[in-house]
Design a protein around this motif. Structure first.
Motif, PDB file in Angstrom:
ATOM      1  N   ARG A  34       0.814  -1.210   0.000  1.00  0.00           N
ATOM      2  CA  ARG A  34       0.000   0.000   0.000  1.00  0.00           C
ATOM      3  C   ARG A  34       0.853   1.268   0.000  1.00  0.00           C
ATOM      4  N   ARG A  35       2.026   1.234   0.650  1.00  0.00           N
ATOM      5  CA  ARG A  35       2.843   2.441   0.686  1.00  0.00           C
ATOM      6  C   ARG A  35       3.322   2.843  -0.708  1.00  0.00           C
ATOM      7  N   THR A  36       3.342   1.884  -1.637  1.00  0.00           N
ATOM      8  CA  THR A  36       3.804   2.182  -2.985  1.00  0.00           C
ATOM      9  C   THR A  36       2.790   3.018  -3.760  1.00  0.00           C
ATOM     10  N   GLU A  37       1.588   3.148  -3.225  1.00  0.00           N
ATOM     11  CA  GLU A  37       0.621   4.053  -3.833  1.00  0.00           C
ATOM     12  C   GLU A  37       1.174   5.474  -3.893  1.00  0.00           C
ATOM     13  N   PHE A  38       2.043   5.815  -2.945  1.00  0.00           N
ATOM     14  CA  PHE A  38       2.642   7.146  -2.934  1.00  0.00           C
ATOM     15  C   PHE A  38       3.530   7.361  -4.153  1.00  0.00           C
ATOM     16  N   GLY A  62      12.577  13.245 -19.029  1.00  0.00           N
ATOM     17  CA  GLY A  62      11.862  12.095 -18.479  1.00  0.00           C
ATOM     18  C   GLY A  62      12.228  11.846 -17.030  1.00  0.00           C
ATOM     19  N   HIS A  63      11.363  11.134 -16.324  1.00  0.00           N
ATOM     20  CA  HIS A  63      11.521  10.941 -14.883  1.00  0.00           C
ATOM     21  C   HIS A  63      11.619   9.465 -14.514  1.00  0.00           C
ATOM     22  N   LEU A  64      12.485   9.184 -13.554  1.00  0.00           N
ATOM     23  CA  LEU A  64      12.632   7.861 -12.968  1.00  0.00           C
ATOM     24  C   LEU A  64      12.131   7.910 -11.526  1.00  0.00           C
ATOM     25  N   PHE A  65      11.270   6.953 -11.162  1.00  0.00           N
ATOM     26  CA  PHE A  65      10.714   6.895  -9.803  1.00  0.00           C
ATOM     27  C   PHE A  65      11.102   5.568  -9.160  1.00  0.00           C
ATOM     28  N   VAL A  66      11.718   5.637  -7.974  1.00  0.00           N
ATOM     29  CA  VAL A  66      12.078   4.431  -7.229  1.00  0.00           C
ATOM     30  C   VAL A  66      11.674   4.612  -5.771  1.00  0.00           C
ATOM     31  N   GLU A  67      11.280   3.514  -5.152  1.00  0.00           N
ATOM     32  CA  GLU A  67      10.932   3.518  -3.732  1.00  0.00           C
ATOM     33  C   GLU A  67      12.128   3.038  -2.932  1.00  0.00           C
ATOM     34  N   SER A  92      10.972  12.635  -2.234  1.00  0.00           N
ATOM     35  CA  SER A  92       9.645  12.984  -1.741  1.00  0.00           C
ATOM     36  C   SER A  92       9.241  11.961  -0.681  1.00  0.00           C
ATOM     37  N   THR A  93       8.664  12.444   0.417  1.00  0.00           N
ATOM     38  CA  THR A  93       8.368  11.578   1.559  1.00  0.00           C
ATOM     39  C   THR A  93       6.946  11.792   2.057  1.00  0.00           C
ATOM     40  N   ASP A  94       6.305  10.698   2.421  1.00  0.00           N
ATOM     41  CA  ASP A  94       5.016  10.738   3.110  1.00  0.00           C
ATOM     42  C   ASP A  94       5.239  10.107   4.475  1.00  0.00           C
ATOM     43  N   ASP A  95       5.384  10.950   5.498  1.00  0.00           N
ATOM     44  CA  ASP A  95       5.690  10.444   6.832  1.00  0.00           C
ATOM     45  C   ASP A  95       4.556   9.616   7.416  1.00  0.00           C
ATOM     46  N   GLU A  96       3.345   9.912   7.017  1.00  0.00           N
ATOM     47  CA  GLU A  96       2.190   9.217   7.598  1.00  0.00           C
ATOM     48  C   GLU A  96       2.199   7.733   7.283  1.00  0.00           C
ATOM     49  N   ILE A  97       2.596   7.372   6.059  1.00  0.00           N
ATOM     50  CA  ILE A  97       2.614   5.957   5.685  1.00  0.00           C
ATOM     51  C   ILE A  97       4.036   5.415   5.574  1.00  0.00           C
ATOM     52  N   GLY A  98       5.032   6.259   5.871  1.00  0.00           N
ATOM     53  CA  GLY A  98       6.414   5.804   5.827  1.00  0.00           C
ATOM     54  C   GLY A  98       6.919   5.494   4.440  1.00  0.00           C
ATOM     55  N   ALA A  99       6.520   6.292   3.472  1.00  0.00           N
ATOM     56  CA  ALA A  99       6.916   6.064   2.081  1.00  0.00           C
ATOM     57  C   ALA A  99       7.951   7.092   1.648  1.00  0.00           C
ATOM     58  N   ASN A 100       8.965   6.632   0.937  1.00  0.00           N
ATOM     59  CA  ASN A 100      10.023   7.499   0.430  1.00  0.00           C
ATOM     60  C   ASN A 100      10.258   7.184  -1.041  1.00  0.00           C
TER      61      ASN A 100
END
Length: 270
Positions: free
Chosen positions: A81-85, A219-224, A247-255
């Protein structure tokens, strides 16, 4: 008809069995099994498989991700679910008609989630045949093209220098930390989808080395990445010539580490 509408299906009994087996969300899991199973016999098999320790998503045959039901077969990495970020970040810069590549795609969940909200030219690749077959089920109805490929190695040459959005949710668990993962991941997901090498960045280094040749200018590269790995990942992408932000979402711990190919860099300008 799902068994949830069959009066003789004893949901409370299923909840008790799941709870006794250690399922924290027994009520929710029982309801999902009841809604998914076609009859009581199938529901009973599904409950037994869950109690035996199989991940719920493999038992159901699907995972929920950004409101989508994504087919997930046994032996295929289960979407987190955190990968939704990561998808949220990618959608911010995905224009209609963009060329999107989901690299190391697993079920193809990232590509499917982007395609659900944008009209894009869609590609995906994975080294595992089970993942390729699963991704084909999810992406071909969306017009996507799925390839069995070790990263970029077997992709169509015509994609080189054209990729606007590169989604690469590659393995980033350090090898010696795999033993610390929950049993559902350790025992039922292929280690190739988890093992990122000694520091967790081995696969990312391979992606970064080739990314500028495959990304379109701009172009953009996105990695978790994990929180402590994100700065290291940033350095890896910067060394490859990309402009990087985290970019970080502290609520779900996603980076999410985002690398952008500078205009004027890449195969498309040659």
């Amino acid at each position: 008809m799902s068994v949830s509408s069959v009066p003789s299906f004893e949901l409370s009994h299923v909840v008790d069995r799941l709870r006794a087996a250690g399922c924290v969300f027994a009520e929710d899991e029982a309801a999902l099994i009841a809604d998914t199973a076609r009859d009581e016999a199938e529901a009973a098999v599904m409950v037994d498989r869950r109690i035996a320790g199989l991940p719920l998503e493999h038992v159901l045959g699907w995972a929920s991700f950004r409101g989508l039901r994504i087919a997930v077969d046994p032996g295929v990495f289960i979407p987190r679910r955190r990968t939704e970020f990561l998808v949220e970040e990618a959608l911010r810069v995905t224009a209609p008609g963009a060329v999107v590549l989901d690299l190391g795609c697993g079920s193809g969940v990232l590509a499917a989630a982007v395609a659900a909200e944008r009209s894009v030219e869609l590609y995906a690749a994975d080294i595992e045949l089970a993942a390729v077959r699963c991704a084909q089920r999810n992406l071909e109805p969306l017009g996507g093209s799925v390839h069995q490929s070790d990263l970029f190695s077997a992709l169509p040459a015509g994609l080189r220098g054209r990729v606007d959005i590169l989604l690469a949710n590659v393995p980033y668990v350090p090898t010696n930390e795999i033993r610390l993962l929950p049993p559902e991941a350790r025992l039922y997901e292929p280690h190739v989808t988890l093992d990122g090498g000694p520091d967790g960045l081995a696969t990312l280094r391979r992606v970064a080395a080739a990314a500028p040749e495959w990304l379109a200018p701009g172009g953009h590269l996105f990695v978790e990445m994990s929180e402590h790995q994100a700065p290291l990942a940033r350095s890896v992408l910067e060394q490859a010539g990309l402009t990087v932000r985290i970019s970080t979402d502290d609520e779900i711990g996603a980076n999410v580490v985002i690398g952008t190919n500078p205009v004027g860099v890449g195969q498309a300008t040659a």
